[in-house]
Design a protein around this motif. Structure first.
Motif, PDB file in Angstrom:
ATOM      1  N   GLU A   1    -102.574 -45.118 -18.354  1.00  0.00           N
ATOM      2  CA  GLU A   1    -102.301 -44.027 -17.398  1.00  0.00           C
ATOM      3  C   GLU A   1    -100.839 -44.042 -16.960  1.00  0.00           C
ATOM      4  OE1 GLU A   1    -104.798 -44.129 -13.898  1.00  0.00           O
ATOM      5  OE2 GLU A   1    -106.545 -44.602 -15.153  1.00  0.00           O
ATOM      6  N   TYR A   2    -100.310 -45.232 -16.725  1.00  0.00           N
ATOM      7  CA  TYR A   2     -98.916 -45.353 -16.265  1.00  0.00           C
ATOM      8  C   TYR A   2     -97.944 -45.226 -17.422  1.00  0.00           C
ATOM      9  CZ  TYR A   2    -101.165 -47.120 -12.083  1.00  0.00           C
ATOM     10  OH  TYR A   2    -101.946 -47.246 -10.971  1.00  0.00           O
ATOM     11  N   MET A   3     -98.269 -45.872 -18.539  1.00  0.00           N
ATOM     12  CA  MET A   3     -97.344 -45.909 -19.679  1.00  0.00           C
ATOM     13  C   MET A   3     -97.084 -44.511 -20.238  1.00  0.00           C
ATOM     14  SD  MET A   3     -98.968 -49.245 -21.445  1.00  0.00           S
ATOM     15  CE  MET A   3     -97.838 -49.561 -22.783  1.00  0.00           C
ATOM     16  N   ASP A   4     -98.142 -43.707 -20.351  1.00  0.00           N
ATOM     17  CA  ASP A   4     -97.975 -42.380 -20.941  1.00  0.00           C
ATOM     18  C   ASP A   4     -97.136 -41.454 -20.068  1.00  0.00           C
ATOM     19  OD1 ASP A   4     -99.160 -43.010 -23.266  1.00  0.00           O
ATOM     20  OD2 ASP A   4    -101.088 -42.060 -22.844  1.00  0.00           O
ATOM     21  N   LYS A   5     -97.034 -41.779 -18.790  1.00  0.00           N
ATOM     22  CA  LYS A   5     -96.191 -40.957 -17.906  1.00  0.00           C
ATOM     23  C   LYS A   5     -94.779 -41.527 -17.813  1.00  0.00           C
ATOM     24  CE  LYS A   5     -99.897 -39.542 -14.810  1.00  0.00           C
ATOM     25  NZ  LYS A   5    -100.627 -40.525 -14.008  1.00  0.00           N
ATOM     26  N   GLY A   6     -94.551 -42.704 -18.407  1.00  0.00           N
ATOM     27  CA  GLY A   6     -93.234 -43.327 -18.337  1.00  0.00           C
ATOM     28  C   GLY A   6     -93.047 -44.163 -17.082  1.00  0.00           C
ATOM     29  N   GLY A   7     -94.131 -44.377 -16.341  1.00  0.00           N
ATOM     30  CA  GLY A   7     -94.040 -45.181 -15.110  1.00  0.00           C
ATOM     31  C   GLY A   7     -94.307 -46.650 -15.390  1.00  0.00           C
ATOM     32  N   LEU A   8     -94.268 -47.451 -14.331  1.00  0.00           N
ATOM     33  CA  LEU A   8     -94.528 -48.885 -14.482  1.00  0.00           C
ATOM     34  C   LEU A   8     -95.984 -49.197 -14.137  1.00  0.00           C
ATOM     35  CD1 LEU A   8     -91.378 -50.557 -12.861  1.00  0.00           C
ATOM     36  CD2 LEU A   8     -91.818 -50.103 -15.275  1.00  0.00           C
ATOM     37  N   VAL A   9     -96.564 -50.111 -14.865  1.00  0.00           N
ATOM     38  CA  VAL A   9     -97.896 -50.616 -14.547  1.00  0.00           C
ATOM     39  C   VAL A   9     -97.759 -51.421 -13.242  1.00  0.00           C
ATOM     40  CG1 VAL A   9     -99.755 -52.091 -15.419  1.00  0.00           C
ATOM     41  CG2 VAL A   9     -98.415 -50.704 -17.024  1.00  0.00           C
ATOM     42  N   PRO A  10     -98.739 -51.317 -12.315  1.00  0.00           N
ATOM     43  CA  PRO A  10     -98.593 -52.003 -11.025  1.00  0.00           C
ATOM     44  C   PRO A  10     -98.326 -53.514 -11.162  1.00  0.00           C
ATOM     45  CG  PRO A  10    -100.462 -50.506 -10.969  1.00  0.00           C
ATOM     46  CD  PRO A  10     -99.963 -50.512 -12.380  1.00  0.00           C
ATOM     47  N   ASP A  11     -97.475 -54.014 -10.262  1.00  0.00           N
ATOM     48  CA  ASP A  11     -97.043 -55.412 -10.314  1.00  0.00           C
ATOM     49  C   ASP A  11     -98.199 -56.402 -10.407  1.00  0.00           C
ATOM     50  OD1 ASP A  11     -94.367 -54.760 -10.205  1.00  0.00           O
ATOM     51  OD2 ASP A  11     -94.231 -54.916  -8.020  1.00  0.00           O
ATOM     52  N   GLU A  12     -99.278 -56.175  -9.623  1.00  0.00           N
ATOM     53  CA  GLU A  12    -100.337 -57.203  -9.601  1.00  0.00           C
ATOM     54  C   GLU A  12    -100.994 -57.356 -10.971  1.00  0.00           C
ATOM     55  OE1 GLU A  12    -100.080 -54.656  -7.556  1.00  0.00           O
ATOM     56  OE2 GLU A  12    -101.935 -53.488  -7.486  1.00  0.00           O
ATOM     57  N   ILE A  13    -101.098 -56.256 -11.728  1.00  0.00           N
ATOM     58  CA  ILE A  13    -101.681 -56.348 -13.072  1.00  0.00           C
ATOM     59  C   ILE A  13    -100.730 -57.123 -13.987  1.00  0.00           C
ATOM     60  CG2 ILE A  13    -102.462 -55.035 -15.103  1.00  0.00           C
ATOM     61  CD1 ILE A  13    -103.217 -52.748 -13.276  1.00  0.00           C
ATOM     62  N   VAL A  14     -99.453 -56.732 -13.955  1.00  0.00           N
ATOM     63  CA  VAL A  14     -98.468 -57.337 -14.867  1.00  0.00           C
ATOM     64  C   VAL A  14     -98.308 -58.828 -14.574  1.00  0.00           C
ATOM     65  CG1 VAL A  14     -96.182 -57.069 -15.864  1.00  0.00           C
ATOM     66  CG2 VAL A  14     -97.201 -55.158 -14.680  1.00  0.00           C
ATOM     67  N   VAL A  15     -98.151 -59.163 -13.303  1.00  0.00           N
ATOM     68  CA  VAL A  15     -97.932 -60.566 -12.945  1.00  0.00           C
ATOM     69  C   VAL A  15     -99.134 -61.408 -13.376  1.00  0.00           C
ATOM     70  CG1 VAL A  15     -97.633 -62.171 -11.012  1.00  0.00           C
ATOM     71  CG2 VAL A  15     -96.316 -60.043 -11.067  1.00  0.00           C
TER      72      VAL A  15
ATOM     73  N   SER B   1     -96.714 -54.320 -45.135  1.00  0.00           N
ATOM     74  CA  SER B   1     -97.205 -53.082 -45.763  1.00  0.00           C
ATOM     75  C   SER B   1     -98.086 -52.233 -44.853  1.00  0.00           C
ATOM     76  CB  SER B   1     -97.971 -53.359 -47.067  1.00  0.00           C
ATOM     77  OG  SER B   1     -97.139 -54.045 -47.958  1.00  0.00           O
ATOM     78  N   GLY B   2     -98.072 -52.558 -43.529  1.00  0.00           N
ATOM     79  CA  GLY B   2     -98.826 -51.749 -42.563  1.00  0.00           C
ATOM     80  C   GLY B   2     -98.219 -50.354 -42.423  1.00  0.00           C
ATOM     81  N   GLU B   3     -99.004 -49.464 -41.802  1.00  0.00           N
ATOM     82  CA  GLU B   3     -98.543 -48.085 -41.609  1.00  0.00           C
ATOM     83  C   GLU B   3     -97.637 -48.012 -40.381  1.00  0.00           C
ATOM     84  OE1 GLU B   3    -100.527 -43.822 -40.250  1.00  0.00           O
ATOM     85  OE2 GLU B   3    -101.602 -45.707 -40.015  1.00  0.00           O
ATOM     86  N   LEU B   4     -96.571 -47.236 -40.444  1.00  0.00           N
ATOM     87  CA  LEU B   4     -95.682 -47.073 -39.296  1.00  0.00           C
ATOM     88  C   LEU B   4     -96.121 -45.867 -38.474  1.00  0.00           C
ATOM     89  CD1 LEU B   4     -92.152 -47.744 -40.869  1.00  0.00           C
ATOM     90  CD2 LEU B   4     -93.907 -49.378 -40.123  1.00  0.00           C
ATOM     91  N   TYR B   5     -96.007 -45.969 -37.152  1.00  0.00           N
ATOM     92  CA  TYR B   5     -96.391 -44.857 -36.274  1.00  0.00           C
ATOM     93  C   TYR B   5     -95.360 -44.680 -35.179  1.00  0.00           C
ATOM     94  CZ  TYR B   5     -97.827 -47.823 -32.345  1.00  0.00           C
ATOM     95  OH  TYR B   5     -97.829 -48.681 -31.276  1.00  0.00           O
ATOM     96  N   GLN B   6     -95.459 -43.560 -34.465  1.00  0.00           N
ATOM     97  CA  GLN B   6     -94.544 -43.296 -33.343  1.00  0.00           C
ATOM     98  C   GLN B   6     -95.271 -43.602 -32.038  1.00  0.00           C
ATOM     99  OE1 GLN B   6     -92.999 -39.239 -32.957  1.00  0.00           O
ATOM    100  NE2 GLN B   6     -91.189 -40.108 -31.961  1.00  0.00           N
ATOM    101  N   ARG B   7     -94.664 -44.382 -31.170  1.00  0.00           N
ATOM    102  CA  ARG B   7     -95.301 -44.714 -29.892  1.00  0.00           C
ATOM    103  C   ARG B   7     -95.530 -43.459 -29.060  1.00  0.00           C
ATOM    104  NH1 ARG B   7     -92.166 -49.839 -27.322  1.00  0.00           N
ATOM    105  NH2 ARG B   7     -92.394 -48.562 -25.443  1.00  0.00           N
ATOM    106  N   SER B   8     -96.669 -43.419 -28.338  1.00  0.00           N
ATOM    107  CA  SER B   8     -97.001 -42.202 -27.582  1.00  0.00           C
ATOM    108  C   SER B   8     -96.047 -41.986 -26.410  1.00  0.00           C
ATOM    109  CB  SER B   8     -98.453 -42.247 -27.107  1.00  0.00           C
ATOM    110  OG  SER B   8     -98.635 -43.362 -26.273  1.00  0.00           O
ATOM    111  N   ASP B   9     -95.300 -43.048 -25.995  1.00  0.00           N
ATOM    112  CA  ASP B   9     -94.338 -42.856 -24.893  1.00  0.00           C
ATOM    113  C   ASP B   9     -92.922 -42.603 -25.420  1.00  0.00           C
ATOM    114  OD1 ASP B   9     -94.006 -45.474 -25.813  1.00  0.00           O
ATOM    115  OD2 ASP B   9     -93.795 -46.345 -23.807  1.00  0.00           O
TER     116      ASP B   9
END
Ligand code: AP5
Ligand code: MG
Ligand code: ZN
Length: 218
Positions: free
Chosen positions: A51-65, A154-162
């Motif tokens: 939800e945060y990544m696709d908008k370009g925001g940061l994931v809340p600190d408590e999750i990341v830490v 030899s994996g497939e290359l893709y474009q990140r959604s963000d």
């Protein structure tokens, strides 16, 4: 050596980390990569992070830490780590100090690669990533040998959604407001070293390597 690698989106943190981790035999810990894996696996944490990544925001600190603490507690981190994209807020930087103290580790350097905004946009919108091993390419600046196929696995290359233009612009705004202040934090601690990331990949790598080599010999 316990190293923090910072820099705006697209500056080349992942590209340099891949090479530095190999050179200095350090585990490469990218919080962005951990979240993308969680999204792929469809975990609750992944759904929340997306939800945060696709908008370009940061994931809340408590999750990341939480996830970083868990990862740093693994046995492969006792000899050193290369943290890519963490910390990204002052709160995260302070939390990392506490985690390191608990684990009896210390930060040896906070290395930043910097590139101006226009170039960052070119880099991110042309980036391609391997779906299988995460290796990073650029359609123009660092193409794979065979179009859309990873050189390593030899994996497939893709474009990140963000990596769309609007999300990239938002990520840059967030970097400037939330993450830039931690440069001062590490300068005050005497741990900061900045590098010009606008040069060719190998030049940037040679400079950072030489710097880390000196730190290691201290
Ligand atoms: P994350 O995955 O860390 O993204 P980012 O910080 O936006 O950085 P990027 O991975 O996009 O760029 P990079 O610096 O690694 O550049 P790369 O080497 O790929 O985070 C994604 C999201 O997850 C965040 O937006 C946030 O939502 C969340 N998140 C992650 N960590 C978080 C945290 N701590 N707190 C909260 N939320 C968090 O290079 C880019 C392109 O340029 C490539 O195509 C590459 O081939 C090319 N390139 C690289 N170097 C050069 C060069 N020298 N010359 C020419 N081209 C180059
Ligand atoms: Mg990256
Ligand atoms: Zn691959």
């Amino acid at each position: 050596m316990h190293i923090i690698l910072m820099g705006p989106p697209g500056a080349g943190k992942g590209t340099q980390a891949e090479k530095l981790a190999k050179e200095f035999a350090l585990p490469h810990i990218s919080t962005g990569e951990m979240f993308r894996n969680a999204v792929k696996e469809g975990t609750e944490m992944g759904k929340k992070a997306k939800e945060y990544m696709d908008k370009g925001g940061l994931v809340p600190d408590e999750i990341v830490v939480g996830i970083v603490k868990e990862r740093l507690s693994k046995p492969d981190c006792t000899g050193g780590v290369l943290l890519d994209g963490f910390p990204r807020t002052l709160e995260q930087a302070e939390a990392l100090d506490e985690v390191f103290e608990e684990l009896k580790m210390k930060i040896d350097a906070a290395v930043s690669v910097d590139v101006e905004a226009e170039e960052l946009i070119n880099r991110l919108t042309g980036r391609r990533v391997c779906r299988n091993c995460g290796a990073t390419y650029h359609m123009k600046f660092n193409p794979s040998k065979v179009r859309n196929i990873c050189d390593h696995c030899s994996g497939e290359l893709y474009q990140r959604s963000d990596d769309t233009i609007d999300t990239v612009k938002e990520r840059l705004i967030i970097y400037n407001s939330q993450t830039l202040p931690i440069i001062e934090y590490y300068k005050r601690k005497g741990l900061f070293a900045g590098f010009d990331g606008s040069r060719p990949i190998n030049e940037v790598f040679t400079d950072i390597s030489a710097y880390l080599q000196k730190i290691q010999e201290k």
